[in-house]
Enzyme design. Structure first.
Site, PDB file in Angstrom:
ATOM      1  N   HIS A  67       1.446 -17.842  -1.330  1.00 14.04           N
ATOM      2  CA  HIS A  67       1.987 -17.936  -2.691  1.00 14.04           C
ATOM      3  C   HIS A  67       0.963 -18.672  -3.566  1.00 14.04           C
ATOM      4  O   HIS A  67       0.208 -19.514  -3.070  1.00 14.04           O
ATOM      5  CB  HIS A  67       3.286 -18.749  -2.602  1.00 14.04           C
ATOM      6  CG  HIS A  67       4.099 -18.789  -3.846  1.00 14.04           C
ATOM      7  ND1 HIS A  67       3.859 -19.670  -4.875  1.00 14.04           N
ATOM      8  CD2 HIS A  67       5.187 -18.074  -4.212  1.00 14.04           C
ATOM      9  CE1 HIS A  67       4.763 -19.492  -5.823  1.00 14.04           C
ATOM     10  NE2 HIS A  67       5.581 -18.533  -5.459  1.00 14.04           N
TER      11      HIS A  67
ATOM     12  N   ASP B 276       4.269 -24.067   4.435  1.00 15.71           N
ATOM     13  CA  ASP B 276       5.069 -23.797   3.244  1.00 15.71           C
ATOM     14  C   ASP B 276       6.416 -23.234   3.720  1.00 15.71           C
ATOM     15  O   ASP B 276       6.510 -22.069   4.118  1.00 15.71           O
ATOM     16  CB  ASP B 276       4.311 -22.806   2.351  1.00 15.71           C
ATOM     17  CG  ASP B 276       5.143 -22.332   1.160  1.00 15.71           C
ATOM     18  OD1 ASP B 276       6.351 -22.634   1.100  1.00 15.71           O
ATOM     19  OD2 ASP B 276       4.571 -21.642   0.291  1.00 15.71           O
TER      20      ASP B 276
ATOM     21  N   GLN C 147      10.557 -20.401   2.089  1.00 19.57           N
ATOM     22  CA  GLN C 147      11.416 -19.280   2.496  1.00 19.57           C
ATOM     23  C   GLN C 147      11.943 -19.455   3.920  1.00 19.57           C
ATOM     24  O   GLN C 147      12.545 -18.528   4.462  1.00 19.57           O
ATOM     25  CB  GLN C 147      10.652 -17.945   2.391  1.00 19.57           C
ATOM     26  CG  GLN C 147      10.147 -17.613   1.008  1.00 19.57           C
ATOM     27  CD  GLN C 147      11.277 -17.387  -0.003  1.00 19.57           C
ATOM     28  OE1 GLN C 147      12.436 -17.212   0.342  1.00 19.57           O
ATOM     29  NE2 GLN C 147      10.931 -17.415  -1.284  1.00 19.57           N
TER      30      GLN C 147
ATOM     31  N   LYS D 262      16.174 -22.962  -3.679  1.00 20.58           N
ATOM     32  CA  LYS D 262      16.192 -21.779  -2.804  1.00 20.58           C
ATOM     33  C   LYS D 262      17.104 -22.001  -1.601  1.00 20.58           C
ATOM     34  O   LYS D 262      17.159 -21.186  -0.693  1.00 20.58           O
ATOM     35  CB  LYS D 262      14.778 -21.460  -2.306  1.00 20.58           C
ATOM     36  CG  LYS D 262      13.817 -21.049  -3.419  1.00 20.58           C
ATOM     37  CD  LYS D 262      12.466 -20.708  -2.831  1.00 20.58           C
ATOM     38  CE  LYS D 262      11.359 -20.721  -3.857  1.00 20.58           C
ATOM     39  NZ  LYS D 262      11.360 -19.565  -4.745  1.00 20.58           N
TER      40      LYS D 262
ATOM     41  N   CYS E  10       4.172 -13.978  -7.417  1.00 16.71           N
ATOM     42  CA  CYS E  10       3.211 -15.080  -7.261  1.00 16.71           C
ATOM     43  C   CYS E  10       2.305 -14.903  -6.056  1.00 16.71           C
ATOM     44  O   CYS E  10       1.915 -15.881  -5.406  1.00 16.71           O
ATOM     45  CB  CYS E  10       3.914 -16.441  -7.197  1.00 16.71           C
ATOM     46  SG  CYS E  10       4.824 -16.861  -8.662  1.00 16.71           S
TER      47      CYS E  10
HETATM   48  N1  PMP Z   1       6.036 -20.728  -1.635  1.00 18.53           N
HETATM   49  C1  PMP Z   1       6.803 -19.666  -1.396  1.00 18.53           C
HETATM   50  C2  PMP Z   1       6.650 -18.929  -0.098  1.00 18.53           C
HETATM   51  C3  PMP Z   1       7.757 -19.269  -2.324  1.00 18.53           C
HETATM   52  O1  PMP Z   1       8.524 -18.217  -2.087  1.00 18.53           O
HETATM   53  C4  PMP Z   1       7.874 -20.013  -3.533  1.00 18.53           C
HETATM   54  C5  PMP Z   1       8.870 -19.602  -4.590  1.00 18.53           C
HETATM   55  N2  PMP Z   1       8.828 -18.243  -4.936  1.00 18.53           N
HETATM   56  C6  PMP Z   1       7.055 -21.110  -3.723  1.00 18.53           C
HETATM   57  C7  PMP Z   1       6.142 -21.438  -2.756  1.00 18.53           C
HETATM   58  C8  PMP Z   1       7.111 -21.938  -4.966  1.00 18.53           C
HETATM   59  O2  PMP Z   1       8.355 -22.554  -5.093  1.00 18.53           O
HETATM   60  P1  PMP Z   1       8.712 -23.354  -6.427  1.00 18.53           P
HETATM   61  O3  PMP Z   1       8.560 -22.385  -7.544  1.00 18.53           O
HETATM   62  O4  PMP Z   1      10.112 -23.794  -6.219  1.00 18.53           O
HETATM   63  O5  PMP Z   1       7.755 -24.481  -6.499  1.00 18.53           O
END
Ligand code: PMP
Length: 409
Positions: free
Chosen positions: A125, A202, A205, A228, A367
């Protein structure tokens, strides 16, 4: 047999009963972006503001003491939720992105230099991809990317090749928000540690969707977002091994994170407060602990099993169509996301037509622009599931795709 009583669970989320797009029943399939919040969590949030709203740590008065206890205990609760050794290993941040930035600035900026390397994967991401690359640029370190193979898995031979004695940090997503791939975190941690490198997982998910034990994974840092995992926005977590957090420099400076300040010098507060400068996210932190309670009451293993069944069903239903391309590993080996494209319909157009049918899914690059470049696509649509989603909602998605085809063909 579904391990969850989904009707009972849906009753905890009144938003799921609302109508959208002129009378369509909401089918919410955008959970990888943000999950819905059960009443219990909303109640805890409003109880705080109605009952004991006050600043934490500094107050002698009763409200401040009540708020402080609840806020501090929330750290214990989240530490327990991911298998950490207590509040000293659980820092509250704004979200996954801030957690990664905290490590990148506080650890990376001080520990990395020219000749060092950081290893990421091609499926990261932007929150990890961009952050580590910018920090690496500042210090003159190299960034390497573990290859994603044709089936959407990390090439672990390539990982073993890349993680050599120059590597100081390996930062890899545990469960991909696009491919659904669940990466072998422990194996990656072992590869990193063999080279005396640190590893950051990370968990954005994975913490919401499956039991996670940071000690079993043997990660040095692990990050996640409250919004999430049935919690509020504005709150996230950073797990770090205690000895590393003790050695690291602070990220943000200011009130609360200090022990003593003189005209000459400053000493830092105990963990985790050393990394929580200024008035923290008090209501959000307390509500996040309630979200963890909620998920544990339902049962993380049952949640995972339910999501896997719905995801597998979605994959198989979508896979029936020749004009649908699904990205990532097979139906029975993925997290609760299915990203795909329908031949001849742009992802954004598709999401917009689905919205007319009440179906909330995401379109774009999620992203992960480099991963989309690798897949040679500009965008994809993504359906992502949580504990309250049903196979009937998957059917609604598939039916609406038919309608979209009619419009475009
Ligand atoms: N890492 C992953 C794998 C994600 O899915 C996301 C959110 N789409 C993020 C990081 C970033 O999360 P946040 O926008 O809550 O900081």
């Amino acid at each position: 047999q579904d391990p969850l009583d989904v009707d009972a669970i849906r009753a905890d989320f009144p938003i799921l009963d609302r109508e959208v797009s002129d009378g369509q029943r909401l089918v919410y399939l955008d959970n990888a972006a943000t999950t819905q919040t059960p009443d219990r969590v909303v109640d805890v949030f409003s109880d705080y503001y109605r009952g004991y709203n006050a600043n934490v740590h500094r107050g002698i008065h009763q409200l401040s003491q009540e708020a402080s206890i609840a806020y501090e205990e929330a750290h214990d609760r989240l530490a327990e939720f991911v298998g950490a050794d207590g509040r000293e290993e659980m820092i509250f941040t704004k979200n996954t992105t801030e957690s990664i930035n905290l490590v990148a600035y506080a650890w990376g900026l001080n520990e990395l230099s020219e000749g060092d390397a950081v290893v990421l994967s091609e499926m990261e991401h932007h929150s990890s991809f961009v952050t580590w690359r910018e920090i690496a640029k500042k210090v003159g370190a190299e960034v390497r990317y573990i290859r994603v193979d044709e089936d959407g898995y990390l090439d672990m031979d390539h990982a073993a090749e890349l993680i050599d004695e120059d590597v100081e940090m390996v930062s890899v997503v545990h469960a991909s928000n696009v491919l659904g791939t669940v990466n072998p975190m422990r194996e990656l941690a072992d590869l990193a540690h063999e080279q005396d490198a640190l590893i950051l997982g990370d968990g954005a998910q994975s913490v919401p969707n499956r039991p996670v034990d940071v000690k079993e994974l043997d990660v040095d840092f692990y990050v996640f977002s409250g919004h999430k995992m049935a919690g509020p926005t504005g709150i996230g977590g950073l797990y770090g091994k205690k000895e590393i957090l003790e050695d690291m420099e602070p990220f943000l400076y200011g009130g609360d994170m200090i022990r003593r300040v003189t005209f000459e010098d400053t000493t830092w507060n105990d963990l985790p407060w050393k990394y929580e400068a200024g008035t923290p996210l008090i209501a959000q932190g307390i509500a996040l602990a309630e979200a963890a309670d909620y998920l544990d009451d339902v049962g993380m293993e049952a949640i995972q099993a339910h999501e896997e069944a719905v995801t597998e069903y979605a994959y198989e239903r979508l896979d029936e169509f020749d004009d649908v391309e699904i990205y990532g590993p097979p139906a029975d080996d993925r997290g609760a996301v299915v990203a795909f494209n329908v031949d001849g319909i742009h992802a954004h157009d598709l999401a917009s037509i689905l919205n007319d049918y009440g179906i909330a899914i995401r379109a774009g690059d999620h992203c992960t622009q480099p991963l989309h470049q690798k897949l040679d696509i500009a965008a994809s649509v993504r359906a992502s599931f949580y504990l309250y989603n049903t196979k009937e909602e998957v059917d609604a998605l598939v039916d609406a795709l038919d309608a979209a085809r009619d419009i475009f063909n």
